[in-house]
Scaffold this active site. Structure first.
Site, PDB file in Angstrom:
ATOM      1  N   HIS A 219     -22.386 -26.530  29.994  1.00 49.96           N
ATOM      2  CA  HIS A 219     -23.198 -27.355  30.884  1.00 49.96           C
ATOM      3  C   HIS A 219     -23.443 -26.687  32.240  1.00 49.96           C
ATOM      4  O   HIS A 219     -24.024 -27.281  33.143  1.00 49.96           O
ATOM      5  CB  HIS A 219     -22.472 -28.701  31.074  1.00 49.96           C
ATOM      6  N   LYS A 221     -24.813 -24.294  35.339  1.00 51.53           N
ATOM      7  CA  LYS A 221     -26.129 -23.867  35.837  1.00 51.53           C
ATOM      8  C   LYS A 221     -25.891 -22.808  36.907  1.00 51.53           C
ATOM      9  O   LYS A 221     -25.618 -23.127  38.065  1.00 51.53           O
ATOM     10  CB  LYS A 221     -26.915 -25.033  36.447  1.00 51.53           C
ATOM     11  N   ASP A 226     -28.748  -9.379  41.469  1.00 49.95           N
ATOM     12  CA  ASP A 226     -28.283  -8.149  42.123  1.00 49.95           C
ATOM     13  C   ASP A 226     -26.887  -8.275  42.706  1.00 49.95           C
ATOM     14  O   ASP A 226     -26.489  -7.479  43.565  1.00 49.95           O
ATOM     15  CB  ASP A 226     -29.263  -7.699  43.210  1.00 49.95           C
ATOM     16  N   HIS A 395     -29.938 -37.032  39.667  1.00 46.59           N
ATOM     17  CA  HIS A 395     -29.198 -36.122  38.771  1.00 46.59           C
ATOM     18  C   HIS A 395     -28.167 -35.298  39.525  1.00 46.59           C
ATOM     19  O   HIS A 395     -27.458 -34.475  38.930  1.00 46.59           O
ATOM     20  CB  HIS A 395     -30.204 -35.199  38.057  1.00 46.59           C
ATOM     21  N   LYS A 397     -24.825 -33.996  41.364  1.00 46.34           N
ATOM     22  CA  LYS A 397     -23.393 -34.157  41.095  1.00 46.34           C
ATOM     23  C   LYS A 397     -22.645 -33.652  42.323  1.00 46.34           C
ATOM     24  O   LYS A 397     -22.306 -32.465  42.428  1.00 46.34           O
ATOM     25  CB  LYS A 397     -22.971 -33.347  39.867  1.00 46.34           C
ATOM     26  N   ASP A 402     -15.543 -36.771  54.663  1.00 48.91           N
ATOM     27  CA  ASP A 402     -15.454 -36.695  56.124  1.00 48.91           C
ATOM     28  C   ASP A 402     -16.516 -35.795  56.730  1.00 48.91           C
ATOM     29  O   ASP A 402     -16.368 -35.338  57.875  1.00 48.91           O
ATOM     30  CB  ASP A 402     -14.066 -36.204  56.553  1.00 48.91           C
TER      31      ASP A 402
END
Length: 477
Positions: A219, A221, A226, A395, A397, A402
């Site tokens: 899952h 991403k 470089d 979507h 996450k 603080d």
């Protein structure tokens, strides 16, 4: 074969599954009981559910080689940094690092998540901005481009990314593209869709080709260009993430990172690439160039999955919540926490911390959506404030504590991300980045509806039934 014989076979198999769950799998008791109930009270349905979603018995055997190789690569760096952080007399130039030292040490020991410094972070909440930055980085690539995504759809954006990669491959740039078989195939992205890239000399890797298995998906991403620029967050690659899908406008969060943390993203990519293809180019300077001094943000790249002994990202979330003194802001499309996370949020709220959770106003997975509302309802009594984001689909996450520390990545606040999928998050300790993430959360409040205790108690009987049924199935995994 008659129906009666088939039914008897299913019953026998369900009994074998039940024996496996009780004696061989290390499920938590809640999940184990849920599976046993499904197998015995819904025999045919339970059989197919367990076939596709269960079978954790083979997990350790399937990923033991990956786990040990990951540890071997990381051990030497870990020992050096662990000595530094274990010495409480040592002080760091960034005050947030000292303030969240225990969280950093937890993730270092739990996941070999090394603290990196001298990072610059750019925050993206719109798909247009994130993909403009990604395309710009691809165009500027001189040596290599490494992409690792759960979903790479065969649509306008997906084809544009593949075309951009193919152009760079024709220029002699090394291109490696790693995608999850199930996630990408769901968006029409078969290996044939990547023929332009492979014909140009690019390489592709397909993670866990067993598409019939819903569990153990990659899952993550991640993008690394470089060895100097990296991306991490919630965006997959597809038109949906530009707000052009059936769910409408898309609200997500991603980081563009320049600095030492890019080396950790690079290492994460190589470990996964090696697992899929057997190839590892090695720690050559061109893949791990000197990072330079880009900024001051300390970052840990934290990975979790079925190849980790514990649940590092979840435990990092909990440690941040426990460290909060003023506020905890969470955004997630799927809020199906286990008891440890629920307790941490409840205790923080009862201690006077301003705890707020934001979820979408519309479901892309109805069962998860209704289960999320059920778990939200449990926390309202404790003073947790909850919201549904109304301007399209949420979507992101994220967590920010603080306004000083937090996390952005691929891991949702649910059992699947905590225990079953391969995930990667960037944990940061920087008041400037924290303030920017908190500001984005507060701006989203103007586009959201609060779920008050009164409105939750006034929900219809039909909604209550949906929540109850969805919650019953939520521990399965």
């Amino acid at each position: 074969m008659t129906f009666d014989i088939l039914f008897v076979i299913i019953i026998v198999l369900n009994i074998l599954f039940a024996v496996t769950i009780v004696f061989f799998e290390r499920k938590n008791p809640t999940a184990a009981m849920a599976w046993l109930m499904v197998l015995f009270f819904l025999p045919p349905i339970g059989f197919f559910l367990y076939l596709f979603f269960g079978q954790n018995y083979t997990r350790q055997r399937m990923f033991v080689v990956k786990r040990e190789e990951d540890r071997r690569f990381l051990q030497e760096i870990f020992l050096a940094q662990h000595r530094e952080f274990a010495d409480t007399r040592y002080r760091f130039a960034i005050p947030e690092v000292d303030e969240f030292r225990e969280a950093i040490l937890l993730l270092l020991q739990n996941n070999r998540a090394f603290l990196t410094g001298k990072n610059r972070v750019d925050l993206y909440t719109r798909g247009e901005d994130k993909f403009d930055a990604l395309f710009a980085a691809i165009r500027e690539a001189r040596h290599h481009i490494h992409l690792e995504y759960f979903i790479l759809n065969n649509d306008e954006l997906g084809r544009a990314v593949v075309h951009a990669l193919a152009e760079k491959a024709l220029e002699g740039v090394e291109v490696r593209l790693l995608f999850d078989a199930m996630g990408t195939r769901a968006g029409g992205g078969t290996q044939k869709a990547f023929s332009e890239l492979t014909d140009a000399g690019g390489k592709i890797g397909v993670f866990f080709p067993s598409v019939y298995r819903v569990n153990y998906r990659n899952h993550r991403k991640i993008a690394v260009i470089d060895g100097t620029v990296g991306f991490i967050g919630g965006f997959n690659i597809g038109d949906d993430y530009l707000g052009k899908g059936p769910l409408g406008p898309w609200r997500d969060t991603a980081f563009r990172i320049a600095g030492q943390a890019v080396q950790m993203l690079q290492l994460r990519f190589f470990l996964d690439w090696h697992y899929v293809t057997g190839g590892y180019p090695g720690p050559r300077p061109r893949y791990f160039p000197a990072p330079g001094d880009h900024g001051t943000t300390p970052i840990q790249i934290v990975s979790s999955g079925p190849d980790t002994r514990w649940s590092p990202i979840k435990e990092g979330y909990i440690k941040l919540i426990n460290s909060a003194r003023e506020s905890v802001y969470i955004q997630t499309p799927y809020f199906v926490p286990d008891e440890s996370v629920t307790d941490a949020l409840r205790i923080a709220a009862l201690s006077g911390v301003d705890v707020r959770v934001m979820i979408p106003c519309k479901p892309d997975h109805p069962f998860v959506y209704w289960a999320s509302l059920s778990f939200i309802g449990d926390l309202l009594d404790a003073g947790v404030r909850a919201y549904t984001y109304d301007n399209g689909f949420l979507h992101a996450k994220t967590i920010v504590v603080d306004g000083k520390a937090g996390s952005v990545g691929s891991a949702n606040w649910d059992v699947r991300s905590f225990r079953l999928n391969f995930e990667a998050n960037a944990f940061f300790y920087d008041a400037a980045v924290g303030a920017e993430l908190a500001r984005a959360f507060k701006e989203d409040l103007a586009l959201s509806t609060e779920i008050t205790l009164e409105s939750y108690r006034a929900r219809s009987r039909r909604v209550r039934m949906k929540e109850s049924v969805s919650r019953l199935f939520s521990p399965l995994g």
